[in-house]
Write an enzyme that holds these catalytic residues in place. Structure first.
Site, PDB file in Angstrom:
ATOM      1  CG  ASP A  35      -2.133   0.948   1.110  1.00 13.26           C
ATOM      2  OD1 ASP A  35      -3.256   0.345   0.945  1.00 13.26           O
ATOM      3  OD2 ASP A  35      -2.079   2.116   0.985  1.00 13.26           O
TER       4      ASP A  35
ATOM      5  CG  ASP B  35     -10.090  -4.190  -2.933  1.00 13.22           C
ATOM      6  OD1 ASP B  35     -10.793  -3.345  -3.739  1.00 13.22           O
ATOM      7  OD2 ASP B  35     -10.377  -4.218  -1.756  1.00 13.22           O
TER       8      ASP B  35
ATOM      9  CB  CYS C  28     -14.786   0.054  -4.717  1.00  6.53           C
ATOM     10  SG  CYS C  28     -13.320   1.589  -4.665  1.00  6.53           S
TER      11      CYS C  28
END
Length: 397
Positions: free
Chosen positions: A253, A301, A341
C-alpha cells in the site's frame, strides 16, 4: 415519469420528473403526487440538489404514511435496518464490524452507518441529514449495543447537495467534523480475526466491511500458498489468508498509515512471521525484479478510480495497466481476485472485458471462476441498481 416512483419505486426524484412545486422548503417533508393528484409518497426536498426529493416513504407503505415526521421515520428505518442485520446474524460472536445502514438500500438516502463494536460511524452525504444530525444520532443511540456515535461528512457529495461547511470545520472527504475525538482505536472482530479500527481518522468509516465475504472466500483457497495483497489497507485479505494456512502473505500500500495499521493487525493476531507489508506505489512494486510469477494468489483491490461515468475512459486505462501488472505476478495456473469499487465501472459492464484486455497485454489468458459483490449487509434497493458499486472477479491466470 410518475411510474418510476410508484409502488415503492425509485427513491430519488430528479428535477426533470417534477412539473411544479407548491409550499416547499429546503430540508422539509414534501408529498409527491402523480399527474392525477394521487399520492406517490413523501420525502425530503432540496432545490439545490441533483436529487430534488429523496423519498423516505412510498404510498405502498400505508402504515407509515400518517405522520410526516422525518425524525420518526429515521427512527423506524434504523430499527428496520438493525432487524435486517440480525437476520444476517450481524453482529455475532465472531463478527462485530458490519454495515448497519447502506443509504438507498435501507431507505435512508445519503446516510451510511458502519458499526464497530459499540461505536457507530455515521457518514453523511446529504443536506437533509446535516439539518437533522441530532435526531439521527439520538435514534442510533436507541439501538441495542450502540453506545457512541461518530459523525463524519462526505464533504464533496455534501457540497453538490447545497451544503456550505462551517468556516472552522476544516474537514476533508470523509473526515470527522472537528468535535472531540472519542476513545482511541477500537478492536473489532471479523470472522474471528481481530482488527484495529480508527473511527475518526481511518479511511471512509475506518474499515471496509464490504469485502468480508470475499475475504472469507479467498482465504479458503490460500492454504499452503503465497498471497500478494495489493492496496492492502489494514491487511484484511492478508490476515484471512494467514489464518487459513497461507505459507506467506505480502501486502502493499502507498499509505504509511495503512501499512502501520496492517502490521499492527498482523501482530494482534499472531501472524507477524507470516504477513509482510511494504509501503510502495503498487505499479512500481509490481515492476520490481523477482516479483513476476512469484505468487500463487494475487488480490488487486485499488481505490475508486472512476468516481463518475465521465471518468470511465481514463479509469479504464488505469485498471488495465494495474491488472496487467498484477497478472504478471501470478504464477501460471494461479489465481487473481480483481476488484473495483467504482459504481460507474460496475454498472458499465466493462470490468470483465477490461480484464481480458489486461490479460492480452500481459501475454496471459483468463478463466473466470466467480463474480461477486459486497457482503449482505450492503443492501440494495431493487429499483436503484445504480447504487451497486463493488465487483470482485476471481480468475485463474
Amino acid at each position: 415519469k410518475a411510474r418510476m416512483f410508484k409502488n415503492g419505486g425509485h427513491p430519488l426524484v430528479f428535477e426533470g420528473a417534477i412539473k411544479r412545486t407548491e409550499n416547499v422548503q429546503v430540508g422539509e417533508a414534501v408529498d409527491v403526487l402523480d399527474g392525477a393528484g394521487e399520492l406517490i409518497g413523501w420525502g425530503v426536498w432540496n432545490p439545490h440538489s441533483l436529487y430534488r426529493v429523496r423519498m423516505l416513504v412510498p404510498a405502498i407503505e400505508r402504515d407509515q404514511l400518517e405522520h410526516r415526521s422525518i425524525s420518526e421515520i429515521v427512527r423506524r428505518r434504523l430499527q428496520a435496518a438493525a432487524s435486517r442485520r440480525a437476520a444476517c446474524c450481524l453482529p455475532s460472536e465472531s463478527t462485530t464490524a458490519y454495515r448497519l445502514v447502506n443509504s438507498e438500500g435501507d431507505r435512508l438516502s445519503g446516510l451510511t452507518v458502519d458499526v464497530f463494536g459499540s461505536t457507530a460511524v455515521a457518514i453523511s452525504s446529504a443536506l437533509w441529514l446535516e439539518l437533522r444530525r441530532e435526531a439521527v444520532e439520538v435514534a442510533l443511540l436507541e439501538l441495542a449495543g450502540i453506545e457512541t456515535v461518530v459523525w463524519r461528512r462526505s464533504d464533496g457529495r455534501l457540497r453538490t447537495d447545497g451544503w456550505n461547511p462551517p468556516e472552522a470545520s476544516g474537514t476533508a472527504e470523509g473526515e470527522a467534523d472537528g468535535r472531540p475525538a472519542p476513545a482511541p482505536p477500537v478492536t473489532v472482530l471479523e470472522n474471528g480475526l481481530k482488527y484495529l479500527v480508527a473511527p475518526v481518522l481511518g479511511q471512509k468509516s475506518g474499515f471496509y466491511c464490504d469485502q468480508r465475504d470475499n475475504r472469507a472466500m479467498l482465504a479458503e483457497l490460500c492454504a499452503g500458498r503465497r498471497l500478494l495483497d495489493l492496496y492492502c489497507y489494514s491487511g484484511g485479505f492478508s490476515l484471512a489468508a494467514a489464518a487459513a494456512g497461507a505459507t506467506s502473505t505480502h501486502g502493499v500500500d502507498s499509505s504509511a498509515a495503512a501499512i502501520g495499521l496492517a502490521q499492527s493487525n498482523a501482530a494482534l493476531n499472531g501472524f507477524g512471521s507470516v504477513c509482510e507489508f511494504s509501503q510502495s506505489d503498487v505499479p512500481a512494486f509490481l515492476k520490481r525484479e523477482g516479483v513476476a510469477e512469484s505468487f500463487d494468489v494475487v488480490v488487486c483491490d485499488p481505490p475508486k478510480l472512476a468516481p463518475s461515468v465521465k471518468d470511465l475512459r481514463r479509469a479504464g486505462r488505469k485498471y488495465r495497466q494495474i491488472n496487467s501488472l498484477a497478472m504478471s505476478a501470478v504464477r501460471p495456473g494461479g489465481l487473481l481476485l480483481s476488484c473495483t469499487c467504482s459504481a460507474a465501472m460496475t454498472q458499465s459492464g466493462g470490468f470483465l472485458p477490461m480484464l481480458h484486455e489486461a490479460a492480452t497485454a500481459a501475454g496471459r489468458s483468463l478463466t473466470v471462476l466467480r463474480t461477486s459483490g459486497p457482503a449482505c449487509d450492503h443492501t440494495l434497493h431493487p429499483c436503484c441498481p445504480e447504487s451497486n458499486y463493488l465487483t470482485a472477479v476471481l480468475v485463474q491466470v
